[in-house]
Design an enzyme around this catalytic site. Structure first.
Site, PDB file in Angstrom:
ATOM      1  N   SER B 151     -15.275  13.441 -51.161  1.00  0.00           N
ATOM      2  CA  SER B 151     -15.081  14.427 -52.221  1.00  0.00           C
ATOM      3  C   SER B 151     -16.443  14.906 -52.722  1.00  0.00           C
ATOM      4  O   SER B 151     -17.202  15.500 -51.943  1.00  0.00           O
ATOM      5  CB  SER B 151     -14.221  13.801 -53.333  1.00  0.00           C
ATOM      6  OG  SER B 151     -13.738  14.797 -54.197  1.00  0.00           O
ATOM      7  N   ASP B 227      -3.413  16.182 -50.252  1.00  0.00           N
ATOM      8  CA  ASP B 227      -4.493  16.026 -51.230  1.00  0.00           C
ATOM      9  C   ASP B 227      -4.296  17.068 -52.336  1.00  0.00           C
ATOM     10  O   ASP B 227      -4.291  18.274 -52.056  1.00  0.00           O
ATOM     11  CB  ASP B 227      -5.839  16.237 -50.524  1.00  0.00           C
ATOM     12  CG  ASP B 227      -7.030  15.908 -51.398  1.00  0.00           C
ATOM     13  OD1 ASP B 227      -7.007  16.251 -52.595  1.00  0.00           O
ATOM     14  OD2 ASP B 227      -7.991  15.326 -50.867  1.00  0.00           O
ATOM     15  N   HIS B 260      -5.840  11.971 -51.678  1.00  0.00           N
ATOM     16  CA  HIS B 260      -7.281  11.939 -51.973  1.00  0.00           C
ATOM     17  C   HIS B 260      -7.791  10.518 -52.224  1.00  0.00           C
ATOM     18  O   HIS B 260      -8.947  10.327 -52.592  1.00  0.00           O
ATOM     19  CB  HIS B 260      -7.532  12.811 -53.213  1.00  0.00           C
ATOM     20  CG  HIS B 260      -8.937  13.322 -53.356  1.00  0.00           C
ATOM     21  ND1 HIS B 260      -9.505  14.221 -52.478  1.00  0.00           N
ATOM     22  CD2 HIS B 260      -9.903  13.069 -54.283  1.00  0.00           C
ATOM     23  CE1 HIS B 260     -10.746  14.499 -52.862  1.00  0.00           C
ATOM     24  NE2 HIS B 260     -11.017  13.807 -53.946  1.00  0.00           N
TER      25      HIS B 260
END
Lengths: 283, 283
Positions: B151, B227, B260
């Site tokens: 991320s 996600d 995620h």
């Protein structure tokens, strides 16, 4: 048998879920986690491996740190991690707030002493209620179950297996408490939950169970020689002696430099799951 | 170059350590973790894989949940996980206490704006100071480094690699922010740390760097199609377009059902480490 889904996450091709239900045994909401391997999506029922955690833990410790999913995905194993005690505002805990009794420390017994008898029924929860809940909600084959655990949960796994040798096809442990009647953690817990009559402790003590005639096909036990609880609380030599006398095959491995943490458990998780799978699939 | 050992645990045959040091760049104590594989005990220097974490994380998230040790032990890789920002009572944070700016959200830049410029120097910390600290204290071969992240840390890894293509032999990412100048998280962070002039943001934006001529040998990027940040914050299609135009080989994998979380990261950790090892060892 109704369960509430707290979370699901795809992982290693399967699904890691966390669930909650109202437990008949404990009288509380209980949370547990279930990993379903990819094979579960194909419709057939799969073997179930039960993992019992140690003092202070919830389902979350092994679920996050146990490194079991890759191997369970490969071997087609359902992995269930229950909590270690009832929890809630109305649940009695250790009067002094200690970590080794009460909340997070159910010791896998059905308590007989007030005020614990009302909620602390982890033996019946683990061996009776939760298997039925799991079978009702997941593609779990209760004809193929095995059990393992860590520390207090290793104690739980060994005693459950010794008392139900036909039901569980494999039993292993990481750094288990093998003789709670003889060590401080166990004396406090068994005394507090079961009362002062030590004869009542023996069905919750792996070494005592073996001395009294209980048997199991074989055990795998790993411990670290840097485990700070080794000599006072765990005492694997007592299990070695009991198994030797009783003729129970025990693979007892001293792992150099390892401690009591999930860094130790996760290292040998793969070995243990393969031991379970060989016995769950071999019959 | 003095570091303080916070903890060490034997794991997967090697040692997982957590360390702290006084950082020249951030002006604070910084904590990081290092996994040394078993090969490190044989005396030769080993390649180093840098893992940059995402928003809100410390070194601990990947250290506990990343499932990287088994593979690093097998492949002989040192794994370093830094923190994501300076921390401390004297360090400025987001005025509103948001999770996506300030503490835990350094975005791997050297801030130029007050009050952040004093402590938020994560670019220099990651690319300059910490490598020297690691090389001084561990058997790390800085001639063989690679970098990856998740991320915000995927953003960090891609930008570091694009600006130092000779130093890092491999770069991969899990669900990276690929074009921070074009998405809400990045616009807030780059604006807050670097000011309003968007031309200054371009060296901290992987897509802009590629547009401006930066190149790298190849990238591996995984993202989950479940996600929740995919379409607004991550936008992997912008990286695909930039790499395609620039002729940078990109292996971009859409992983069905994954989100995620570390349940996603840990699933593909082994793949990424093998990608790194092939390039670290192949030269």
């Amino acid at each position: 048998m109704t369960i509430k889904t707290i979370s699901t996450n795809r992982s290693h091709g399967g699904v890691q879920g966390v669930y909650r239900h109202a437990s008949r045994e404990t009288g509380t909401e209980m949370t547990f986690s279930v990993y379903l391997p990819p094979e579960a999506e194909q419709g057939s029922k799969l073997p179930v491996v039960w993992y019992l955690s140690g003092l202070t833990c919830t389902h979350a410790n092994v679920t996050e740190k146990g490194e079991f999913r890759r191997t369970c995905a490969e071997l087609g194993l359902i992995f269930v991690a229950p909590d270690t005690s009832p929890r809630g505002e109305d649940v009695a805990g250790d009067p002094a707030g200690a970590y080794d009794f009460g909340i997070g420390a159910g010791f896998y017994v059905d308590a007989t002493q007030d005020p614990f008898a009302r909620n602390y029924r982890m033996w019946s929860y683990i061996t009776d209620e939760l298997p039925a809940v799991v079978a009702a909600n997941f593609p779990a084959d209760l004809g193929r179950q095995s059990i393992f655990g860590h520390s207090m949960g290793g104690h739980g796994a060994l005693t459950v297996a010794l008392r139900h040798p036909a039901r569980y096809r494999a039993a292993t442990a990481f750094a288990p408490i093998v003789a709670p009647s003889q060590v401080p953690w166990g004396i406090k817990a068994l005394g507090g939950y079961l009362g002062d009559d030590k004869r009542r402790w023996r069905i919750h003590d792996a070494v005592a169970l073996i001395e009294d005639g209980a048997r199991f096909r074989d055990f795998l036990v790993d411990y670290g020689d840097a485990d700070p609880f080794l000599t006072e609380q765990l005492r694997p030599e007592l299990l070695a002696q009991a198994c030797s006398t009783a003729g129970i095959p025990l693979t007892l491995r001293r792992q150099p430099g390892y401690d009591h943490s999930y860094y130790f458990i996760s290292t040998f998780m793969d070995d243990h799951l393969r031991w379970h799978a060989a016995r769950l699939k071999g019959g």
